[in-house]
Motif scaffolding. Structure first.
Motif, PDB file in Angstrom:
ATOM      1  N   ASP A   1      -7.967  -4.859  -4.825  1.00  0.00           N
ATOM      2  CA  ASP A   1      -9.158  -5.691  -5.005  1.00  0.00           C
ATOM      3  C   ASP A   1     -10.291  -4.855  -5.592  1.00  0.00           C
TER       4      ASP A   1
ATOM      5  N   LYS B   1      -1.778  -4.460  -2.535  1.00  0.00           N
ATOM      6  CA  LYS B   1      -3.053  -5.178  -2.629  1.00  0.00           C
ATOM      7  C   LYS B   1      -4.019  -4.299  -3.417  1.00  0.00           C
TER       8      LYS B   1
ATOM      9  N   LEU C   1     -12.205  -7.867   3.094  1.00  0.00           N
ATOM     10  CA  LEU C   1     -11.957  -8.429   1.778  1.00  0.00           C
ATOM     11  C   LEU C   1     -12.323  -9.906   1.748  1.00  0.00           C
TER      12      LEU C   1
END
Length: 1297
Positions: A239, A237, A106
């Motif tokens: 993303d 999380k 990431l």
């Protein structure tokens, strides 16, 4: 004299030879003195060898090779440092294995990789018809060589911690495929041979060794969501990744000694993909390709990389390294900075290869870049024997094509035929498979047999009145009205129940029932055994269709007659309202095949349901068990709140109870009399867990093994008898885990953005197509439009180099591939005029020009060829217009056919590009004449003022234009209506009856309106969109317009050409006005040709629209679709496959697209967008909690929605429900099924994670919470509520505009 001259010449030649030899020896001193000669001699050998290569077809799906390795690999990175690296390999051998690797980095520096010690996951290879699937990773090929969907749902390691992650990505190709060795540059191949010393081996043998690796690769981009979950299943999380790189297919028979692959993507769109191979007796074999910023694909012609000097062993990775790569006449300087981010893994059946991946930060000719370095080394300490798997998938349904023996009316579970879905139905086939391994797996399946689908076919043959009643249900589904549909279903059910089983069929059932009674003694069951009779329809309990509780189950019966009646009841339930409606909604045939499973009924102490992977997100490390006392019907139906257990499963298989939530367990279902009854539980039972810890772990172990045996998560019904025996009663797939997300559907057709400075505009396309287009329009209109325009652009014949782009299902213009494709070195008046014609204002600045020039350097001949092309288009534009008119007039749509497959073939194979190419030519010709007129008007000025721009518009808008006929025709209609004196009476009518009123009361106006519809009825807003309904399809819309049109009594006569020219203030020279008198008629003719071509193109699109609508109605008639307009939300390849297979997953995908379409229409975008396109953040209604009502529950399906609440305490109150409501109710059961498609969310007071409402919510992808105590009392119908399934809360909110 002459002798002196020749002497001097001879001396010069000798000196030149000496110099050449010195230069060559210096350049080749590491390669040997003979290198230049070998390089020269090897060229013909390479050319001859490549000419003998067999070109195999390129397929993204796995090959059929049985030895070596077959793999699909994706290596991508982004400028922010994020990276996605993954592959699936098929390792050949007697028992093929699948090897999987996944690595994600990431932007924040966190990395995720598979937790296995070897860095890879190995499983038994399983063929997957749509692509690749193994170890939780799935690569679904959507369109070969173009798009694929990548899913991963499993465990990954980050900083030593094991976490559950989900990956939903879409790969989009941005170039054609390059093959190795077919596209291997001849010079590089010759260098490979020239570097080798003379040996006994021939060059041909060495080349064959290089050809042992077959590879094809494509440049492209990946985008999608990466999510990480905590131990409680909450997202910690999330993303959104957008990365660029390479998709590669590799097939090898014998791998190299070592290999290197380097993929580097620069911010300007340059991507280099370099491969190096080294074999025994073959030091290096370099090949590669590049994608340039101008979209061109070129092979690497030379490279200074020497494999023996770069990372010869895995311990020799440098921090920095420089490589020069020559591509055509360009040299690319790569400066690599190799980071520590990456993974190290062992690959192969004997772990014979070590593979190292590293994320690379780089520069390509000064442009910032990122990439992936892959290094592969042959290991000396490989395993002595091939890797073998202890666990293999054993449980697979048998294919009907593999059955050669005759099918009986009844088959026992142990009979191999019973594991075929087409014979035994979904439930019966699963029970047969569960029975096949029960002795080895520590559980039992109650003995039983299946009454096959052949029995139902026989019963219908004996009772044609039932078959006719089923046909009536099918007909009632065409023009659906709930009351009529229910009536037909009830009639069929009654007919089933009034018949009796007879003859051979009855005898077969009784014989098997007698044998089952004998088995009851062997299993130490009751002297008078009871039975469970369960419906088992073909298609239910499948990967895409659960049909949860749609069909009947009868429990606790004991006599033969009761069993026979129950069989009829089960068959009848397949045609009851809820079941028939469910099939209609899911595109399944009305007359379905159905079987019935008859089992001994075990009187359990406790029963329940187990999900081997948590159903909320498919977490493989968490097993969910819900249980209650007595029979499991109380848990499955959601009629009580059961105990809920979460069992944690470690990587090594260790099980532990992570969470126990006691349910109220107020009631249980027990056998009584000739059936079952519901009784209340004691206070003691309610306050204690119904399962002991040891029982929970035993059940979980069985579940974990079932997960492995099926190769996927399972929804299992179980029971524990009073002596502690575990019985499995059903095992079905967990549906909804691979359902498409809204995000995926929004971006599935996006143009892959390969450079940060890509420039997309909605200026022109936003006027013609201001909303998203449907998938069928994409395939039948957009693709042809793009090809038609691309055919006119020089050097733009690659289908991946788009002249018209897609993003967020909208059409945009990629400016650097259209108006800025050929630009001068400085911004001139021609470029500004082109911008004005498309944008209406100036766009390009110095940065834009610099980027355009970087992509394509202008050539001296560019302007000349452009002018010649335009002159050609101007000359042929009239012929192209006439060609279009002729083609469209001959275009016939056969709507007489009743064959769905024939109509589908006609629609999906439409590929008439000539209409679009002709329109592109007439448009280009019209634009060219306007440029001439503007240039003459401006008299050589380098720029123009707003006033001059306005005069240009006045000049070009003069003349008789076809598009003006529509408003003029409406004016004439309104005037005729006013003249009749009945216009006021007309305006008071319902628009739906207005046309009929005109026919009766004003036949002249009616005839004029009919003529108008015939000539212009196919025109409309969004007329390029197939799903648009023009006036020809909805004349009442024309009537609405006509009711509001007021005739203009002060009609001004259009100015003549002389008047227009005389009114112009810009011309300063008399010659200018004289030239304009000649040019303007040319402009007007070109505009007429363009508008005529466009009008007939739209007519052609309308004819296709009519064909699609006819196909939609045929599909409704044959129960493929519940609504005809759903046909617009399929891609053409999906439609063909769906008509062939009735795959419910494809219909569900189309329904999702249609449901999201209204939301997507509300997205707003900037006119100009740089890089990846994102919608504007438009401030919508302000939503705030009023604090009065807030209820928490258990989240079962993620998402958040704000909508009107509809509180329904009983199904009799369902009339208050509106489309889009959030349903708030006590609990749902099978009777609620027809109303779920109307909902935007579900809240129930009762029920667990596996209750009916929860299962259906996951199937439809609806936000849902259960266990919201007192919700029906606290909320009222009409309240605005926010349902957040992410937090498990529903609350009353205020919505302010």
């Amino acid at each position: 004299m002459f002798s002196d001259f020749f002497y001097v010449l001879f001396q010069v030649i000798l000196c030149a030879c000496a110099i050449v030899i010195v230069v060559i020896s210096r350049k080749t001193r590491t390669k040997g003195w003979s290198y230049p000669f070998k390089l020269l001699a090897s060229r013909p050998t390479v050319q001859w060898w490549k000419s003998k290569l067999h070109l195999s077809p390129l397929r993204d799906t796995p090959s059929n090779q049985t030895n070596g390795c077959d793999a699909i690999t994706i290596r991508t990175t982004a400028p922010d440092g994020s990276a996605v690296i993954l592959y699936i390999k098929k390792l050949g051998g007697e028992t093929p294995l699948a090897e999987v690797h996944v690595f994600v980095k990431l932007a924040d520096g966190n990395t995720y990789k598979l937790p296995d010690e070897s860095g890879t996951s190995k499983t038994a290879w399983e063929d997957y018809s749509n692509g690749w699937s193994a170890g939780g990773l799935k690569v679904e090929i959507l369109e070969d060589q173009d798009r694929c969907r990548i899913l991963y749902n499993g465990l990954m390691e980050a900083d030593g911690a094991i976490q559950h992650v989900k990956l939903n990505l879409i790969w989009a190709s941005a170039s054609r495929s390059t093959r190795y060795p077919e596209d291997w540059n001849n010079r590089l191949a010759a260098e490979t041979l020239a570097l080798e010393p003379w040996r006994n081996q021939t060059w041909h043998d060495l080349l064959n060794k290089c050809g042992g690796v077959r590879r094809w690769s494509q440049f492209g981009a990946v985008q999608g969501r990466f999510q990480v979950f905590d131990d409680n299943g909450k997202v910690v999380k999330s993303d959104y990744l957008r990365t660029r790189g390479v998709k590669e297919r590799v097939m090898t028979t014998k791998g190299p000694r070592r290999s290197l692959t380097l993929t580097v993507a620069a911010n300007d769109g340059t991507i280099v993909n370099l491969q190096g191979l080294s074999y025994e007796n073959l030091s290096q074999c370099i090949s590669g390709s590049t994608r340039m910023p101008d979209f061109s694909l070129q092979n690497v012609t030379s490279c200074d990389l020497i494999l023996s000097e770069f990372c010869e062993t895995s311990n020799e990775l440098p921090n920095t390294y420089c490589i020069s790569v020559n591509v055509g006449n360009r040299c690319l300087k790569l400066v690599l900075r190799i980071s520590d981010y990456g993974s190290r893994l062992l690959s192969g059946t004997k772990q014979e290869y070590e593979i190292i991946y590293r994320v690379v930060f780089a520069e390509i000719n000064g442009e910032c870049a990122t990439g992936v370095l892959e290094l592969c080394y042959e290991r000396k300490d490989k395993l002595a024997s091939p890797f073998s798997l202890k666990l293999k998938r054993h449980l697979k349904w048998r294919e009907i094509n593999n059955i050669i023996e005759p099918i009986a009316y009844c088959v026992e579970f142990e009979d191999p035929i019973a594991s075929c879905v087409e014979v035994a139905g979904g439930k019966g086939a699963s029970l047969a498979l569960l029975s096949s391994v029960q002795k080895d797996e520590g559980y039992q399946v109650p003995p039983g047999f299946t009454i096959t689908t052949k029995a139902l076919e026989k019963h219908l043959e004996q009772n044609p009145d039932i078959k006719n009643a089923i046909k009536d249900i099918e007909l009632a589904g065409v023009e659906y009205e709930e009351a009529v549909f229910k009536e037909k279903c009830n009639k069929a059910v009654k007919l089933f129940l009034t018949k009796e089983l007879s003859g051979e069929l009855r005898g077969s059932i009784l014989k098997n029932l007698s044998n089952l009674r004998l088995k009851a003694v062997a299993y130490n069951l009751e002297a008078e055994p009871r039975f469970a009779v369960r419906s088992s329809a073909v298609g239910e309990d499948s990967e895409a269709l659960s049909a949860a509780g749609q069909n009947d189950t009868v429990l606790g019966i004991s006599s033969d007659e009761d069993v026979l009646r129950s069989v009829l009841k089960c068959w009848a339930s397949m045609f009851a309202f809820t079941s028939a409606y469910y099939r209609r909604q899911n595109g399944q045939p009305c007359l379905c095949n159905g079987a019935v499973a008859v089992q001994l009924l075990v009187e359990p102490r406790v029963a329940g349901v187990m999900f081997t992977r948590h159903p909320e997100a498919g977490d493989p490390s968490r097993i969910l068990i819900t249980a209650n006392y007595g029979l499991g019907e109380s848990v499955v139906s959601g009629s009580v709140e059961p105990d809920t257990y979460i069992i944690k499963r470690s990587l090594h298989g260790t099980l532990s109870i992570a969470n126990l939530q006691l349910g109220s367990k107020t009631k249980r279902i027990v056998t009584k009399g000739t059936g079952v009854d519901c009784e209340y539980t004691s206070d003691g039972d309610r306050s204690t867990a119904c399962l002991e810890e040891d029982d929970v772990l035993r059940i979980a172990r069985v579940g974990a093994r079932q997960d492995e045996l099926w190769g996927a998560g399972r929804d299992i019904e179980f029971a524990i008898s009073k002596d502690g025996t575990i019985y499995l009663l059903q095992a079905r797939p967990i549906t909804s885990l691979e359902t498409w997300t809204e995000e995926e559907l929004l971006h599935e057709l996006d143009l892959p953005i390969m450079s940060d400075d890509e420039l997309l505009s909605f200026a022109n396309t936003g006027e013609v197509l201001p909303k998203p287009i449907t998938p069928l329009t994409h395939d039948l209109v957009y693709k042809l439009l793009d090809r038609g325009i691309s055919n006119l652009i020089p050097d733009n014949h690659d289908i991946y180099s788009k002249s018209v782009a897609m993003t967020h299902n909208r059409v945009a213009v990629p400016l650097y591939n259209s108006i800025y494709r050929r630009v001068p070195k400085t911004i001139d008046i021609n470029l500004r005029m082109l911008e004005i014609s498309i944008h209406g204002h100036k766009v390009a600045d110095d940065s834009t020009l610099s980027t355009a020039l970087h992509r394509r350097e202008p050539k001296i001949t560019d302007k000349l060829f452009s002018i010649l092309d335009m002159i050609k288009y101007l000359i042929i534009s009239k012929w192209r217009m006439n060609d279009t008119v002729e083609r469209v007039s001959k275009m016939k749509i056969d709507t007489d056919t009743d064959s769905v497959s024939d109509m589908c073939k006609y629609v999906t194979e439409f590929d008439e590009i000539a209409y679009f190419r002709n329109h592109s030519i007439t448009s280009a010709a019209s634009t060219f004449t306007q440029f001439i007129a503007m240039s003459v008007l401006l008299e050589g000025k380098s720029d123009f003022s707003p006033e001059q721009c306005n005069e240009i518009g006045v000049m070009l808008n003069s003349g008789d234009v076809l598009s003006a006929e529509v408003p003029q025709g409406l004016e004439r209609l309104a005037q005729t209506l006013e003249d009749s004196g009945k216009d006021e009476e007309f305006k008071k009518l319902d628009p739906k009856v207005a046309m009929s009123w005109l026919e009766t009361n004003l036949p002249d106006v009616f005839e004029q309106a009919t003529r108008f519809l015939h000539e212009h009825g196919h025109r409309s807003i969004m007329e390029f969109e197939l799903s648009t309904k023009p006036w020809a399809l909805v004349p009442e819309d024309l009537m609405k317009v006509l009711m509001h049109v007021t005739p203009n009594t002060n009609v001004k006569q259009p100015k003549t050409m002389e008047e227009v020219i005389a009114s112009l203030k810009t011309p300063q020279k008399p010659s200018t006005r004289k030239a304009l008198r000649w040019i303007l008629p040319l402009c007007q003719r070109a505009v007429r040709y363009r508008e005529c071509t466009k009008a007939h193109l739209i007519l052609a699109i309308h004819k296709i629209r009519l064909a699609v609508i006819h196909l939609g109605h045929l599909m409704v008639k044959n129960w493929y679709l519940p609504r005809h307009d759903l046909v617009f939300y399929f891609r053409t390849h999906e439609l063909r496959k769906y008509v062939e297979t009735r795959d419910p997953a494809l219909l569900k995908k189309a329904i999702q697209r249609q449901n999201y379409y209204g939301k997507w229409c509300k997205l707003k975008f900037s006119e100009l967008n740089t890089g990846w396109v994102d919608p504007l953040k438009v401030e919508g209604p302000k939503i705030s909690s009023d604090g009065s009502v807030k209820v928490a529950g258990t989240s079962v399906c993620g998402g958040e929605v704000v909508a009107r609440a509809c509180v329904v305490r009983d199904l009799s109150e369902i009339d208050t429900l509106r489309k889009g409501d959030i349903l708030i109710t006590h609990a749902t059961d099978i009777g609620w099924s027809p109303y779920f498609p109307l909902l935007s969310g579900i809240v129930t007071e009762l029920g667990g994670l596996i209750s009916h409402g929860a299962v259906i919510a996951r199937e439809y992808g609806l936000p849902c919470i259960v266990g919201a105590v007192d919700a029906t009392s606290l909320f009222q119908t009409g309240d605005h509520v926010c349902l957040s399934s992410t937090t498990g809360v529903v609350e009353k909110v205020k919505v302010e505009s």
